[in-house]
Design a protein around this motif. Structure first.
Motif, short mmCIF file in Angstrom:
data_model
loop_
_atom_site.label_atom_id
_atom_site.label_comp_id
_atom_site.label_asym_id
_atom_site.label_seq_id
_atom_site.Cartn_x
_atom_site.Cartn_y
_atom_site.Cartn_z
N GLN A 286 -70.71 -55.79 -27.17
CA GLN A 286 -70.48 -55.39 -28.56
C GLN A 286 -69.08 -54.79 -28.69
O GLN A 286 -68.68 -53.97 -27.86
N PRO A 287 -68.33 -55.14 -29.73
CA PRO A 287 -67.01 -54.51 -29.92
C PRO A 287 -67.10 -53.06 -30.32
O PRO A 287 -66.25 -52.24 -29.95
N GLY A 288 -68.14 -52.70 -31.08
CA GLY A 288 -68.29 -51.33 -31.55
C GLY A 288 -69.45 -51.25 -32.52
O GLY A 288 -70.49 -51.90 -32.31
N TYR A 289 -69.29 -50.46 -33.57
CA TYR A 289 -70.33 -50.36 -34.59
C TYR A 289 -70.38 -51.64 -35.41
O TYR A 289 -69.36 -52.22 -35.76
N LEU A 290 -71.60 -52.08 -35.71
CA LEU A 290 -71.82 -53.25 -36.55
C LEU A 290 -73.05 -52.97 -37.41
O LEU A 290 -74.11 -52.58 -36.88
N GLU A 291 -72.91 -53.15 -38.69
CA GLU A 291 -74.03 -52.86 -39.59
C GLU A 291 -75.25 -53.70 -39.22
O GLU A 291 -75.17 -54.91 -39.03
N GLY A 292 -76.40 -53.03 -39.09
CA GLY A 292 -77.65 -53.71 -38.76
C GLY A 292 -77.83 -54.01 -37.29
O GLY A 292 -78.76 -54.75 -36.92
N GLN A 293 -76.99 -53.44 -36.40
CA GLN A 293 -77.06 -53.81 -35.00
C GLN A 293 -78.28 -53.22 -34.29
O GLN A 293 -78.65 -53.69 -33.20
N THR A 294 -78.93 -52.20 -34.84
CA THR A 294 -80.14 -51.67 -34.20
C THR A 294 -81.28 -52.68 -34.26
O THR A 294 -82.09 -52.78 -33.34
N ASN A 295 -81.37 -53.43 -35.36
CA ASN A 295 -82.31 -54.56 -35.47
C ASN A 295 -83.74 -54.17 -35.10
O ASN A 295 -84.44 -54.88 -34.38
N GLY A 296 -84.18 -53.01 -35.57
CA GLY A 296 -85.56 -52.58 -35.33
C GLY A 296 -85.83 -52.01 -33.95
O GLY A 296 -86.99 -51.80 -33.58
N ARG A 297 -84.78 -51.71 -33.17
CA ARG A 297 -85.01 -51.21 -31.81
C ARG A 297 -85.61 -49.80 -31.81
O ARG A 297 -86.22 -49.40 -30.82
N GLY A 298 -85.41 -49.05 -32.88
CA GLY A 298 -86.07 -47.76 -32.97
C GLY A 298 -87.58 -47.90 -33.01
O GLY A 298 -88.32 -47.16 -32.35
N PHE A 299 -88.06 -48.90 -33.76
CA PHE A 299 -89.50 -49.16 -33.83
C PHE A 299 -90.01 -49.72 -32.51
O PHE A 299 -91.12 -49.41 -32.07
N ILE A 300 -89.19 -50.57 -31.85
CA ILE A 300 -89.60 -51.09 -30.55
C ILE A 300 -89.67 -49.96 -29.52
O ILE A 300 -90.55 -49.94 -28.65
N GLY A 301 -88.73 -49.00 -29.60
CA GLY A 301 -88.79 -47.83 -28.73
C GLY A 301 -90.06 -47.03 -28.95
O GLY A 301 -90.69 -46.55 -27.99
N LEU A 302 -90.47 -46.90 -30.21
CA LEU A 302 -91.73 -46.21 -30.52
C LEU A 302 -92.90 -46.97 -29.92
O LEU A 302 -93.83 -46.37 -29.37
N ALA A 303 -92.84 -48.31 -30.00
CA ALA A 303 -93.90 -49.12 -29.40
C ALA A 303 -93.92 -48.99 -27.88
O ALA A 303 -94.99 -48.95 -27.26
N ALA A 304 -92.74 -48.90 -27.26
CA ALA A 304 -92.67 -48.72 -25.80
C ALA A 304 -93.28 -47.39 -25.40
O ALA A 304 -93.96 -47.29 -24.37
#
Length: 421
Positions: A286-304
């Motif tokens: 990744q070059p740096g910040y990109l809008e929408g780059q989390t792509n639901g990974r916070g929810f996947i972390g909650l699922a993990a």
């Protein structure tokens, strides 16, 4: 007064209590699970002729993509062990990505990591004020944090990044961490992997992916998992914090400041989620910040975290699983995922045999039906469509939670609004 004589052979005998079956230690169970996963992947790779399942590149990508999931899930663990449901991990991660890009562009990767933790902690502080102080429903507050994080970073990006990158949705390039490798050991493993020996080369590829190109952030994440276990389960502070998630009334009666411990848990949760956002920004791909780059990974972390039964070791396994699914679709595409479906059929065959041994006929019949359906899919198509491989981590999340839901135990007071007195 009368006495009676009893023949010693007729004296009552005490029956010794039955011996309790020895419980397998958690670390041993984890090692058995890892060994089983390696054997399954190695067998699938051999039978399908797809070495990418255990290649060095796939494992390296999986490790990088598992980091944000692991850190977000670790944040959820701290909050929920204190009794606060943190569904706002996604928003805190988003805030962390912006903070990491802003500070990293100016002062380097360590500043990026620190700023991401601070921005995430601010999101955690807002969540704590709403849920702990004012008694707002935890889910409502978490959704609000997600919306706030997305809106705030979009505004800040337009204000700060647009003059620098001419793109309001992207930051300038951010410096990355240097990586480290076990040079001699890694080279030897590479030679062994190239020989394509059944089983041996698969293990070599997996190990080489774990010891080659290792970032300091990876080392820090592993240290945080170990540290979280030691603090939460081996210290007085951790016992008190966990008591707030199990029975806050009893904890308060014993002199524990429940409000303070909940604040600590939720703010720490936000800081860890923000560091998960920094892991995305500091990813070499990744070059740096990109809008929408989390792509639901916070929810996947909650699922993990839920998959890991609210424990750090299980969380590590869940993050590895979801990161592997994500890395596989980025590195290899549809044909490799088709091979993974074949591996799922093999796994179901083992499960069916185990259920038959335990005489659970209904579960065995369900496993047979699922195996037949998956094998029909494997036999009838040449490649999994890219539309499905893109959402592979999300599909794996749903399947794993559906399978593991029967054995989970959340903290007893998780999500309960607590009021002193």
């Amino acid at each position: 007064m009368s006495t009676s004589l009893m023949n010693p052979s007729e004296a009552p005998t005490t029956v010794p209590p039955p011996r309790k079956a020895r419980r397998i230690p958690g670390w041993a169970t984890a090692m058995i699970g890892v060994a089983g996963a390696v054997v399954l992947l190695s067998t699938t790779s051999y039978l399908t002729g797809v070495p990418q399942l255990t290649s060095t590149g796939t494992i390296q990508t999986a490790v990088r993509l598992a980091l944000p999931i692991l850190l977000a899930g670790l944040g959820g663990l701290w909050a929920e062990r204190a009794g606060v449901v943190n569904i706002g991990l996604e928003g805190m991660m988003i805030m962390g990505t912006w903070g990491a890009a802003w500070a990293g562009y100016q002062w380097g990767p360590w500043a990026a990591l620190l700023a991401a933790a601070v921005f995430g902690a601010l999101g955690g502080l807002l969540h704590a004020i709403a849920t702990v102080t004012f008694g707002v429903n935890h889910i409502v507050s978490g959704v609000a944090i997600n919306l706030l994080g997305a809106g705030l970073t979009k505004y800040l990006s337009t204000l700060i990044f647009f003059p620098l990158s001419n793109n309001p949705r992207e930051s300038p390039s951010v410096p990355k961490f240097d990586t480290y490798s076990a040079a001699g050991f890694s080279d030897w493993l590479g030679e062994l992997e190239a020989q394509q020996r059944v089983g041996l080369s698969d293990v070599a590829g997996i190990l080489r992916g774990l010891v080659t190109g290792v970032s300091p952030l990876t080392m820090l994440a592993v240290a945080l998992v170990i540290g979280s276990y030691l603090v939460l389960w081996k210290s007085r502070f951790g016992l008190r914090l966990r008591s707030c998630g199990e029975n806050p009334v009893a904890a308060e009666s014993l002199g524990v400041n429940v409000y303070l411990y909940k604040y600590i848990g939720v703010i720490g949760s936000g800081a860890l989620a923000g560091m998960g956002g920094a892991a995305l920004v500091l990813n070499p791909g990744q070059p740096g910040y990109l809008e929408g780059q989390t792509n639901g990974r916070g929810f996947i972390g909650l699922a993990a975290m839920i998959f890991g039964n609210w424990r750090p070791g299980g969380l590590l396994g869940g993050a590895a699983l979801f990161g592997y699914a994500d890395g596989l679709q980025l590195r290899s595409g549809g044909k490799t995922f088709l091979a993974l479906i074949y591996g799922a059929v093999l796994l179901l065959a083992v499960i069916v045999i185990w259920q038959l041994v335990r005489r659970r006929w209904f579960a065995a019949a369900g496993g047979v039906v699922a195996a037949v359906v998956l094998y029909a899919v494997y036999y009838s198509v040449d490649e999994v469509p890219s539309e499905l491989t893109t959402y592979a981590p999300h599909l794996v999340t749903l399947i794993v939670l559906a399978v593991a839901s029967q054995r989970l135990r959340m903290p007893a007071a998780d999500g309960v609004v607590y009021r002193r007195g």
